[in-house]
Write a protein that holds these residues in place. Structure first.
Motif, PDB file in Angstrom:
ATOM      1  N   GLU B  21     -12.885  22.069  17.295  1.00 21.80           N
ATOM      2  CA  GLU B  21     -12.736  22.468  18.697  1.00 21.80           C
ATOM      3  C   GLU B  21     -11.423  23.225  18.911  1.00 21.80           C
ATOM      4  O   GLU B  21     -11.392  24.262  19.569  1.00 21.80           O
ATOM      5  N   ALA B 119     -15.968  26.449  34.628  1.00 21.42           N
ATOM      6  CA  ALA B 119     -16.906  26.041  33.569  1.00 21.42           C
ATOM      7  C   ALA B 119     -18.343  26.116  34.064  1.00 21.42           C
ATOM      8  O   ALA B 119     -19.225  26.635  33.360  1.00 21.42           O
ATOM      9  N   GLY B 123     -20.998  28.688  32.781  1.00 28.43           N
ATOM     10  CA  GLY B 123     -22.114  27.977  32.145  1.00 28.43           C
ATOM     11  C   GLY B 123     -23.447  28.400  32.737  1.00 28.43           C
ATOM     12  O   GLY B 123     -24.420  28.655  32.014  1.00 28.43           O
ATOM     13  N   SER B 218     -11.457  25.643  30.311  1.00 28.19           N
ATOM     14  CA  SER B 218     -12.589  25.643  31.255  1.00 28.19           C
ATOM     15  C   SER B 218     -13.532  26.817  31.001  1.00 28.19           C
ATOM     16  O   SER B 218     -14.756  26.647  31.003  1.00 28.19           O
ATOM     17  N   LYS B 221     -15.359  26.297  27.608  1.00 30.85           N
ATOM     18  CA  LYS B 221     -16.450  25.323  27.708  1.00 30.85           C
ATOM     19  C   LYS B 221     -17.656  25.935  28.421  1.00 30.85           C
ATOM     20  O   LYS B 221     -18.797  25.642  28.085  1.00 30.85           O
ATOM     21  N   GLU B 224     -19.902  27.594  26.201  1.00 33.22           N
ATOM     22  CA  GLU B 224     -20.617  26.697  25.275  1.00 33.22           C
ATOM     23  C   GLU B 224     -21.870  26.091  25.905  1.00 33.22           C
ATOM     24  O   GLU B 224     -22.580  25.332  25.244  1.00 33.22           O
ATOM     25  N   ALA B 225     -22.123  26.392  27.174  1.00 31.85           N
ATOM     26  CA  ALA B 225     -23.259  25.764  27.862  1.00 31.85           C
ATOM     27  C   ALA B 225     -24.586  26.163  27.227  1.00 31.85           C
ATOM     28  O   ALA B 225     -24.779  27.302  26.829  1.00 31.85           O
ATOM     29  N   ARG B 234     -22.742  18.964  31.475  1.00 37.05           N
ATOM     30  CA  ARG B 234     -22.006  18.412  30.332  1.00 37.05           C
ATOM     31  C   ARG B 234     -20.730  19.209  30.062  1.00 37.05           C
ATOM     32  O   ARG B 234     -19.649  18.642  29.928  1.00 37.05           O
ATOM     33  N   VAL B 235     -20.845  20.535  30.034  1.00 35.19           N
ATOM     34  CA  VAL B 235     -19.645  21.339  29.725  1.00 35.19           C
ATOM     35  C   VAL B 235     -18.624  21.276  30.868  1.00 35.19           C
ATOM     36  O   VAL B 235     -17.425  21.366  30.633  1.00 35.19           O
ATOM     37  N   THR B 236     -19.118  21.102  32.094  1.00 27.93           N
ATOM     38  CA  THR B 236     -18.197  20.985  33.226  1.00 27.93           C
ATOM     39  C   THR B 236     -17.363  19.717  33.090  1.00 27.93           C
ATOM     40  O   THR B 236     -16.130  19.736  33.257  1.00 27.93           O
ATOM     41  N   GLN B 238     -16.798  18.077  30.299  1.00 24.92           N
ATOM     42  CA  GLN B 238     -15.917  18.259  29.130  1.00 24.92           C
ATOM     43  C   GLN B 238     -14.707  19.116  29.494  1.00 24.92           C
ATOM     44  O   GLN B 238     -13.585  18.839  29.061  1.00 24.92           O
ATOM     45  N   ALA B 239     -14.937  20.156  30.309  1.00 23.94           N
ATOM     46  CA  ALA B 239     -13.840  21.056  30.684  1.00 23.94           C
ATOM     47  C   ALA B 239     -12.758  20.287  31.437  1.00 23.94           C
ATOM     48  O   ALA B 239     -11.564  20.423  31.140  1.00 23.94           O
TER      49      ALA B 239
END
Lengths: 247, 259
Positions: B21, B119, B123, B218, B221, B224-225, B234-236, B238-239
């Motif tokens: 990462e 994000a 995303g 942000s 991520k 990465e969506a 999920r990516v939000t 994680q961000a």
């Protein structure tokens, strides 16, 4: 001319394109048909360099897309227009700005010229008067027509259509098919359409190709497909659940 | 035995994930920096982002600063009263706000408000093929979507950090003078006496780094969506989580270097 030579592509050990060979004739419309999940969109994304093949070559006017850098690829992409399955309009800006977007990014035009071009582009797809609306306010068919206007605005050499009639009623599908035919006649672009709409393919295509298990199994005009002896092609064009295609 | 091996295997996988990462993040930031030099900056897009991050966050960071300053003043009073140094409450509040709480709380609040938005916006664009559309139109998505957000965060975080610190000190002053009934002039005079310019600009340097961290993570991520609305959610998450952790980690590193 666009040529895909021995293209292979896998995702997580699932082979999607299997030694794919196909060429697309200049200034003609080629429709690639096949079942959902056969790799049609993956093939299309290889043509514009959104995906790179695991092996094989994608050639645009003899230029290998894998052998050029990002800047050169972006220069090449200016010769392409693409209509995505759901339009892929930018949902945070209105219709006018969506269609004007490629002009603002790549040409130094006056605001007056941009307005003139956008209005003309929207008029060509039969959508005058919707410039100030947001994409979310439009129906699926209208969004696709706006996407066509955006793809055409720079008058590209090649236009790719990702399932342009999917999700539309038969009348709107016919509107989109006629729009493709008329714009191709007007702009003389090389059209590549991926679809599973057989009637639409018969109507729009100069050449039809069928993608099955990651490779082209048949290529020819509409008549050839209507009379094909290939059992896979026959099953697909007749829409029968009985045949060699495993469901 | 298998259980122990499995345990170490999980630790190893976690370490590899973190390294992967971090490496991806650095490559991503590098690509964004290259984009800045490759293309001219889109000022309209940049000003939109500055307005969103700065003006849009004014009330939330202002309230955060106000209550933090008030609480600091009150808490410091309980301790300072015991040893008879209530005159030091002003510098305590001001130092805490300028050196530490101003930049960190601003960064965390803007991560929650704007980082999550960055994000989820990118995303959603990713899963609805709008990012692909940008690429096909020969527009670099890093340049168009990430660079304005990163530069805007870099500029606005220090400015918003100043807002948080000033309002925090004001909140501390209000509690000191009106609720605790102490001499407000002492509060201000002691701040002038003990606060150095380096306390302020070192806090602002931190805020610049926090701005880069939150916007880079942000937007990274967001790209990465995958997998529909669940993927965007999920990516939000994680961000926000990753940005907050990296901000706190960077805070420690920067504090040990700068002060």
């Amino acid at each position: 001319m666009i040529i895909l030579e021995n293209v292979n592509k896998s995702f997580k050990n699932v082979k999607v394109l299997n030694n794919l060979n196909i060429s697309f004739e200049d200034k003609k419309i080629t429709v690639v048909i096949g079942r959902s999940g056969e790799g049609k969109s993956v093939m299309l994304k290889h043509i514009v360099g959104l995906l790179r093949p695991d092996s094989g070559r994608v050639l645009f006017n003899d230029i290998d897309l894998n052998a050029i850098n990002k800047k050169e690829l972006n220069e090449l992409r200016k010769k392409f227009g693409m209509v995505f399955q759901d339009g892929a309009l930018f949902d945070s800006i209105n219709i006018f700005e969506n269609v004007a977007f490629p002009l603002r990014q790549h040409l130094k035009l006056s605001e007056g010229d941009i307005i003139k071009k956008v209005m003309s582009g929207l008029n060509d797809v039969g959508l005058s008067g919707i410039e100030s609306k947001m994409p979310a306010e439009l129906s699926g068919g209208m969004r696709k027509r706006v996407a066509v206007a955006r793809a055409m605005i720079l008058e590209p050499e090649t236009v790719l259509f990702d399932e342009p009639t999917t999700g539309l009623d038969p009348i709107m599908s016919d509107v989109i098919n006629n729009l493709i035919i008329s714009t191709q006649k007007h702009f003389k672009y090389t059209g590549i359409i991926i679809s599973h709409d057989i009637e639409g393919a018969y109507k729009t295509a100069d050449t039809i190709a069928m993608l099955y298990e990651g490779a082209i199994i048949e290529k020819g005009d509409a008549e050839k497909f209507k009379t094909s002896d290939n059992p896979v092609v026959r099953q697909f064009v007749t829409g029968s659940m009985n045949g060699p295609i495993v469901i | 035995m298998d259980f122990i091996l499995h345990y170490f295997e999980r630790i190893g996988l976690f370490v590899l994930y973190i390294i992967n990462e971090l490496g991806s993040l650095i490559i991503y930031l590098w690509n964004c920096i290259l984009s800045i030099f490759r293309y001219s900056v889109n000022f309209s897009n940049l000003f939109d982002q500055m307005s969103f991050i700065g003006i849009g966050s004014f009330y939330i960071v202002g309230l955060t600063g106000l209550f933090t300053g008030m609480v600091l003043s009150l808490q410091s009073y309980y301790a300072a009263r015991i040893v008879g140094v209530t005159y030091m409450i002003g510098p305590t509040v001001a130092l805490a706000m300028t050196r530490e709480l101003g930049p960190v709380l601003t960064a965390l609040m803007i991560t929650a408000r704007c980082g999550s938005s960055m994000a989820s916006e990118i995303g959603t664009m990713k899963i609805s093929e709008q990012v692909d559309a940008l690429e096909v139109m020969a527009v670099d998505p890093f340049y168009f979507l990430s660079v304005p957000r990163i530069i805007a965060s870099m500029i606005m975080l220090p400015l918003m950090s100043i807002v948080t610190s000033l309002i925090g000190i004001f909140g501390g002053y209000v509690v000191y003078k009106f609720f605790l009934g102490l001499n407000g002039t002492v509060f201000v005079d002691m701040i002038y006496k003990y606060i150095k310019l380096s306390d302020i600009y070192n806090g602002l340097i931190k805020a610049v780094f926090f701005g880069i961290i939150l916007a880079t993570i942000s937007t990274f991520k967001g790209f990465e969506a995958s997998g529909g609305s669940k993927g965007v959610g999920r990516v939000t998450t994680q961000a926000v989580v990753l940005s907050s952790i990296y901000i706190l980690f960077a805070d420690y590193i920067l504090t040990s270097i700068l002060f």
